[in-house]
Enzyme design. Structure first.
Site, PDB file in Angstrom:
ATOM      1  N   GLU A  88       0.863  -1.307  -0.110  1.00 22.58           N
ATOM      2  CA  GLU A  88      -0.088  -0.098  -0.042  1.00 22.58           C
ATOM      3  C   GLU A  88       0.880   1.195   0.071  1.00 22.58           C
ATOM      4  O   GLU A  88       1.832   1.480   0.725  1.00 22.58           O
ATOM      5  CB  GLU A  88      -0.859   0.020   1.174  1.00 22.58           C
ATOM      6  CG  GLU A  88      -1.832  -1.023   1.220  1.00 22.58           C
ATOM      7  CD  GLU A  88      -2.989  -0.692   2.330  1.00 22.58           C
ATOM      8  OE1 GLU A  88      -4.227  -1.146   2.329  1.00 22.58           O
ATOM      9  OE2 GLU A  88      -2.373  -0.218   3.536  1.00 22.58           O
ATOM     10  N   CYS A  89       0.574   2.217  -0.884  1.00 24.82           N
ATOM     11  CA  CYS A  89       1.273   3.310  -0.988  1.00 24.82           C
ATOM     12  C   CYS A  89       2.963   3.296  -1.011  1.00 24.82           C
ATOM     13  O   CYS A  89       3.313   2.886  -2.145  1.00 24.82           O
ATOM     14  CB  CYS A  89       0.896   4.460   0.292  1.00 24.82           C
ATOM     15  SG  CYS A  89       1.214   6.228  -0.413  1.00 24.82           S
ATOM     16  N   GLY A  90       3.591   3.459   0.147  1.00 28.83           N
ATOM     17  CA  GLY A  90       4.905   3.457   0.239  1.00 28.83           C
ATOM     18  C   GLY A  90       5.319   1.993   0.100  1.00 28.83           C
ATOM     19  O   GLY A  90       6.399   1.660  -0.635  1.00 28.83           O
ATOM     20  N   THR A 122      -1.272  -0.928  -4.307  1.00 25.81           N
ATOM     21  CA  THR A 122      -2.403   0.194  -4.623  1.00 25.81           C
ATOM     22  C   THR A 122      -1.501   1.601  -3.946  1.00 25.81           C
ATOM     23  O   THR A 122      -0.955   1.369  -2.955  1.00 25.81           O
ATOM     24  CB  THR A 122      -3.697   0.013  -3.944  1.00 25.81           C
ATOM     25  OG1 THR A 122      -3.626  -0.134  -2.553  1.00 25.81           O
ATOM     26  CG2 THR A 122      -4.160  -1.287  -4.407  1.00 25.81           C
TER      27      THR A 122
END
Length: 436
Positions: A327-329, A427
């Site tokens: 997720e993200c990072g 994502t």
């Protein structure tokens, strides 16, 4: 029954978090059990709440969660003496289009639960106008009840007197006024406050905030204005499926943005969470059946991550046979490369072809609704996932197959579709809940 309050403000940056932590610690020092919540999508503040109260705090979100989920989450306060919900942004700030049970505004939670609002007002550069702002917030929505205000960053006794007189004339209770006090400012960075776990002096800082607020705020009057709340019977709980039975979870200063309610829901469903630290060159546990890399600050540690061979090779080996999700990072670390703020490219794990740059900074912020085109750990194709995106990184390349069709809160399709390749998925949004 617990004394219940929502701590909100006209805008961000006024002092909601500092006041929430100070009140929580001051009442805890009096021997009261205090339970905090965070309204809206914030992965940092709940850790500060836990540091102040000694009890885990979770997010409640009217855009992503239904009323049953919110009721389930707040029921953890059944044994508390005081319940504090810290708001986000301004009291009525949310998105234009309604979500599951509201727009994501703090006011939704206040009205839904019947908890009175304490407003933090910063009257810097004004005097009587502060009363007009408070009165406007009080009268804007009939179902939201204002308990009173705390003034913050008051310039002088004369300034305080002018503002107090105006608020009294408007029929608004003033619980106290805080003069400027730079020593209790919480350090910040580009995604918000520096995380509680990174601040070795956080306990002393909260103690000082509690002492300072107790000197200037009538704590008994605040409690008297609070609502009387007790949990209601809940028909349904969290609609969150664990991504696996034994979950290897990246957890350190670079991978820490995960909503507490998600981890609790995984454990409640019988899953076991096995943390590991990429920053100290640990690989995911070989006995795990899924690996999850949450967001955080990989852009601040990109060189170290790139130079940790055990983590990189261990993650690649894991992904040959089992799912890995970022997720993200975490998504950025699953990619091919990450360019830091100085323009230096660091090789990441290469499980996906994603290239991102922190040198080309642009804020990406908002709720996300994703319909999965393919499975990801814990969720089937076609699942509708609600989450939130907040980062400053720019996508340079996203060559892999899109994971989902992703919309913002207005319904517009966005470019951050996520990616999938082999057993790897990722994502840019942080998952909050799945639509029932």
């Amino acid at each position: 029954m617990a004394a219940s309050l929502v701590i909100s403000a006209p805008a961000s940056g006024v002092g909601k978090t500092t006041l929430t932590l100070a009140l929580a610690r001051a009442w805890r020092n009096r021997g009261l059990n205090v339970q905090c919540f965070k309204s809206g999508p914030d992965y940092i503040d709940p850790a500060f709440h836990a540091a102040a109260t000694g009890r885990a705090s979770v997010n409640v979100d009217s855009w992503a969660m239904d009323r049953g989920t919110i009721a389930h989450l707040v029921s953890r306060a059944a044994d508390a003496d005081v319940v504090l919900a810290e708001g986000s942004m301004g009291l009525f700030d949310g998105v234009a289009a309604r979500g599951v049970s509201g727009t994501g505004a703090t006011a939704d939670i206040a009205e839904m639960l019947g908890w009175p609002v304490v407003l933090v007002i910063d009257p810097s550069g004004q005097a009587q106008t502060a009363a007009a702002i408070a009165a406007g917030l009080r009268d804007y929505r009939a179902g939201v009840r204002l308990g009173g205000v705390v003034l913050n960053r008051v310039a002088s006794p004369r300034h305080e007197d002018l503002v107090r007189r105006a608020l009294n004339e408007a029929g608004i209770k003033v619980f106290g006024a805080l003069p400027r006090h730079a020593e209790i400012s919480l350090p910040k960075r580009h995604l918000g406050l520096v995380q509680a776990e990174e601040q070795t002096e956080i306990g002393k800082l909260i103690d000082e905030a509690a002492r300072f607020v107790a000197e200037h705020v009538d704590l008994d009057a605040v409690l008297h204005a609070a609502g009387k709340w007790s949990p209601q019977a809940v028909a349904n709980g969290l609609n969150v499926r664990p991504p696996g039975q034994r979950i290897a979870l990246a957890r350190d200063a670079a991978f820490s943005f995960v909503y507490p309610h998600m981890l609790e829901a995984w454990r409640a469903a019988g899953a076991e969470i096995v943390p590991f630290s990429p920053l100290v060159d640990e690989a995911p546990d070989a006995s795990a059946d899924v690996c999850w890399l949450p967001g955080g600050y990989p852009e601040l540690h990109a060189g170290k991550i790139a130079g940790n061979p055990r983590f990189r090779s261990g993650l690649r080996a894991f992904a040959e046979t089992r799912p890995v999700h970022g997720e993200c990072g975490g998504y950025m670390v699953l990619g091919a490369g990450l360019t830091d703020a100085d323009g230096i490219r660091h090789e990441m794990t290469g499980l996906l072809g994603l290239e991102t740059s922190f040198a080309k900074r642009r804020m990406h912020l908002g709720y996300r609704l994703a319909e999965l085109a393919a499975p990801m750990p814990g969720h089937k194709p076609g699942a509708r996932l609600r989450g939130h995106e907040f980062h400053y990184s720019t996508i340079l390349a996203q060559p892999d197959t899109p994971l989902a069709v992703v919309h913002d809160a207005t319904g517009a399709v966005i470019a951050e579709t996520g990616s999938r390749r082999g057993h790897a998925t990722g994502t840019f949004f942080h998952l909050i809940a799945e639509d029932r």
